[in-house]
Motif scaffolding. Structure first.
Motif, short mmCIF file in Angstrom:
data_model
loop_
_atom_site.label_atom_id
_atom_site.label_comp_id
_atom_site.label_asym_id
_atom_site.label_seq_id
_atom_site.Cartn_x
_atom_site.Cartn_y
_atom_site.Cartn_z
N PHE A 37 6.20 3.86 -0.63
CA PHE A 37 6.18 3.38 -2.00
C PHE A 37 6.91 2.05 -2.11
O PHE A 37 7.83 1.75 -1.34
CB PHE A 37 6.79 4.41 -2.97
CG PHE A 37 8.29 4.48 -2.92
CD1 PHE A 37 9.06 3.79 -3.85
CD2 PHE A 37 8.93 5.24 -1.97
CE1 PHE A 37 10.44 3.85 -3.82
CE2 PHE A 37 10.31 5.32 -1.93
CZ PHE A 37 11.08 4.63 -2.86
N VAL A 38 6.47 1.24 -3.05
CA VAL A 38 7.14 -0.01 -3.40
C VAL A 38 7.21 -0.07 -4.92
O VAL A 38 6.23 0.23 -5.60
CB VAL A 38 6.41 -1.24 -2.85
CG1 VAL A 38 7.03 -2.52 -3.37
CG2 VAL A 38 6.39 -1.24 -1.34
N GLU A 39 8.36 -0.44 -5.43
CA GLU A 39 8.60 -0.36 -6.87
C GLU A 39 9.52 -1.48 -7.31
O GLU A 39 10.40 -1.91 -6.57
CB GLU A 39 9.23 1.00 -7.19
CG GLU A 39 9.64 1.19 -8.64
CD GLU A 39 10.40 2.48 -8.82
OE1 GLU A 39 10.03 3.28 -9.70
OE2 GLU A 39 11.39 2.70 -8.06
N LEU A 40 9.32 -1.94 -8.52
CA LEU A 40 10.20 -2.90 -9.16
C LEU A 40 10.84 -2.21 -10.36
O LEU A 40 10.14 -1.70 -11.23
CB LEU A 40 9.42 -4.13 -9.61
CG LEU A 40 10.22 -5.36 -10.01
CD1 LEU A 40 11.03 -5.89 -8.83
CD2 LEU A 40 9.31 -6.45 -10.55
N ALA A 41 12.18 -2.15 -10.38
CA ALA A 41 12.89 -1.45 -11.45
C ALA A 41 13.99 -2.34 -12.02
O ALA A 41 14.78 -2.92 -11.28
CB ALA A 41 13.51 -0.15 -10.91
N THR B 22 5.22 0.62 -10.50
CA THR B 22 4.96 0.96 -9.11
C THR B 22 3.46 1.07 -8.90
O THR B 22 2.73 1.50 -9.80
CB THR B 22 5.67 2.27 -8.72
OG1 THR B 22 5.43 2.57 -7.35
CG2 THR B 22 5.20 3.43 -9.57
N VAL B 23 2.98 0.65 -7.74
CA VAL B 23 1.57 0.79 -7.39
C VAL B 23 1.46 1.64 -6.15
O VAL B 23 2.39 1.72 -5.35
CB VAL B 23 0.90 -0.58 -7.15
CG1 VAL B 23 0.80 -1.37 -8.43
CG2 VAL B 23 1.64 -1.38 -6.08
N GLY B 24 0.32 2.34 -5.96
CA GLY B 24 0.26 3.28 -4.86
C GLY B 24 -1.10 3.42 -4.21
O GLY B 24 -2.14 3.13 -4.81
N HIS B 25 -1.06 3.85 -2.96
CA HIS B 25 -2.26 4.14 -2.19
C HIS B 25 -1.85 4.93 -0.96
O HIS B 25 -0.85 4.62 -0.31
CB HIS B 25 -2.96 2.84 -1.77
CG HIS B 25 -4.33 3.03 -1.23
ND1 HIS B 25 -4.57 3.49 0.04
CD2 HIS B 25 -5.54 2.84 -1.80
CE1 HIS B 25 -5.88 3.55 0.24
NE2 HIS B 25 -6.49 3.17 -0.88
N LEU C 228 0.86 -1.19 0.00
CA LEU C 228 0.00 0.00 0.00
C LEU C 228 0.89 1.23 0.00
O LEU C 228 1.05 1.90 1.01
CB LEU C 228 -0.90 0.01 1.25
CG LEU C 228 -1.97 -1.06 1.32
CD1 LEU C 228 -2.65 -0.99 2.68
CD2 LEU C 228 -2.99 -0.88 0.22
N PRO C 229 1.54 1.55 -1.13
CA PRO C 229 2.47 2.67 -1.14
C PRO C 229 1.86 3.94 -1.63
O PRO C 229 0.78 3.97 -2.18
CB PRO C 229 3.55 2.20 -2.11
CG PRO C 229 2.77 1.40 -3.12
CD PRO C 229 1.62 0.76 -2.36
N LEU C 230 2.61 5.02 -1.45
CA LEU C 230 2.29 6.32 -2.04
C LEU C 230 3.36 6.61 -3.06
O LEU C 230 4.52 6.68 -2.73
CB LEU C 230 2.30 7.40 -0.97
CG LEU C 230 2.26 8.84 -1.47
CD1 LEU C 230 0.90 9.13 -2.11
CD2 LEU C 230 2.55 9.81 -0.36
N THR C 231 3.01 6.77 -4.30
CA THR C 231 4.01 6.92 -5.34
C THR C 231 4.44 8.35 -5.53
O THR C 231 5.42 8.61 -6.20
CB THR C 231 3.47 6.41 -6.68
OG1 THR C 231 2.36 7.22 -7.07
CG2 THR C 231 3.05 4.97 -6.58
N TRP D 109 -6.61 3.27 -5.67
CA TRP D 109 -5.31 2.72 -6.02
C TRP D 109 -4.80 3.40 -7.29
O TRP D 109 -5.59 3.86 -8.12
CB TRP D 109 -5.40 1.21 -6.26
CG TRP D 109 -5.53 0.42 -5.00
CD1 TRP D 109 -6.65 0.24 -4.26
CD2 TRP D 109 -4.51 -0.30 -4.35
NE1 TRP D 109 -6.40 -0.56 -3.18
CE2 TRP D 109 -5.08 -0.91 -3.21
CE3 TRP D 109 -3.15 -0.51 -4.62
CZ2 TRP D 109 -4.34 -1.70 -2.34
CZ3 TRP D 109 -2.42 -1.31 -3.76
CH2 TRP D 109 -3.01 -1.89 -2.62
N SER D 110 -3.50 3.46 -7.44
CA SER D 110 -2.91 4.03 -8.65
C SER D 110 -1.75 3.17 -9.13
O SER D 110 -1.12 2.45 -8.35
CB SER D 110 -2.42 5.47 -8.41
OG SER D 110 -1.41 5.48 -7.42
N LEU D 111 -1.51 3.23 -10.41
CA LEU D 111 -0.44 2.45 -11.05
C LEU D 111 0.45 3.40 -11.83
O LEU D 111 -0.03 4.28 -12.55
CB LEU D 111 -1.03 1.41 -12.00
CG LEU D 111 -0.04 0.67 -12.90
CD1 LEU D 111 0.81 -0.29 -12.07
CD2 LEU D 111 -0.78 -0.09 -14.00
#
Length: 291
Positions: free
Chosen positions: A235-239, A223-226, A18-21, A195-197
């Motif tokens: 935030f959590v992200e795959l890069a 990255t996904v966000g909330h 549940l991240p904030l982007t 939610w956001s992508l």
């Protein structure tokens, strides 16, 4: 060779987080924003009509939204520390201070950015302690970027931008003394239930220091966000990135908290954790502000 289960674990982590982007979507444009094309660098958007502040940090994924016309925004790594090991013989540490992205809004859909690597110190330490370590430090490269929002700046469920950039080889001690450039295409999508992508694809023409030849690097992210709270999130992200060289592949999972102190000030800290060999582990603390 990277563990294939790590890739699936990160994908599952992204879906559960549940991240904030930092890329808030203005779902519906306010009436005061509908006439924003009339504003420019020399006719700034009034403060009461500013869009929610959207930053290109702390995640790797760039924002799909441009800066409001006539306003300045600074986003900086106050301090960033990275470490990685090359094989079994050498490790490298890098300390970066005030690597800043200075942004200026030109029109309702266009901003210009200058990325300044103010100070970098690199240390290479041989595994054999009898051998001396080597140090390089100083001012780094400059990168000039131009972001053009294609849609979604003032409302809608999605946003898309294109951002060409060029790196100027101003660094002598820490740079590779090569002109490099490319283009970034960031995308943002509002999902149900707040939610956001966010995602992007970056294509860069880079110079290989060992061979002296150019190669193409592709760097996708997701990255996904909330929001967790009104002013606090994460935030959590795959890069990932790979290029035409045999060893030019990397994958990291990135994350950390974000604190929106006010409408024009944001603090963040986090980590970029490697999932592939010879990839840097990075810790950072940053701040962003707008005026």
């Amino acid at each position: 060779m990277p563990n294939p289960y790590a890739w699936w674990s990160c994908a599952l982590l992204l879906c559960m987080a549940l991240p904030l982007t930092g890329q808030q979507l203005p779902v519906e444009a306010a009436p005061s924003q509908l006439d924003s094309p009339a504003y420019s660098l020399f006719r700034p958007v009034p403060k009461m009509r500013l869009r929610p502040m959207s930053t290109d940090r702390p995640d790797v994924t760039e924002s799909a939204y441009s800066l409001d016309a006539g306003h300045l925004q600074v986003e900086t790594d106050v301090v960033r520390f990275g470490t990685r090991r090359f094989g079994v013989n050498t490790s490298q540490e890098e300390l970066a201070l005030n690597h800043a992205n200075v942004k200026l809004g030109l029109t309702s859909r266009l901003d210009v950015q200058l990325v300044v690597e103010s100070y970098t110190r690199q240390t290479e330490r041989p595994t054999n302690r009898a051998e001396p370590s080597t140090y390089r430090a100083g001012f780094g490269d400059l990168t000039l970027r131009l972001k053009r929002n294609l849609w979604g700046n003032d409302g809608g469920r999605s946003a898309l931008a294109v951002m060409p950039f060029i790196k100027l080889p101003t660094g002598r001690s820490c740079g590779n003394r090569a002109w490099e450039g490319g283009v970034v295409v960031p995308f943002a999508l509002q999902l149900p239930r707040d939610w956001s992508l966010g995602s992007q694809l970056q294509t860069t023409l880079i110079r290989d220091e060992d061979s002296g030849y150019n190669c193409v690097e592709l760097a996708p992210t997701v990255t996904v966000g909330h929001d967790l709270y009104k002013t606090l999130g994460g935030f959590v992200e795959l890069a990932g990135s790979w290029d035409t060289r045999e060893q030019g592949r990397s994958l990291t999972v990135n994350g950390g908290p974000i604190w929106r102190v006010s409408d024009n000030l944001q603090l963040d800290l986090g980590i970029n954790y490697p999932l592939t060999a010879d990839t840097e582990t990075t810790y950072f603390l940053g701040v962003s502000f707008r005026r």
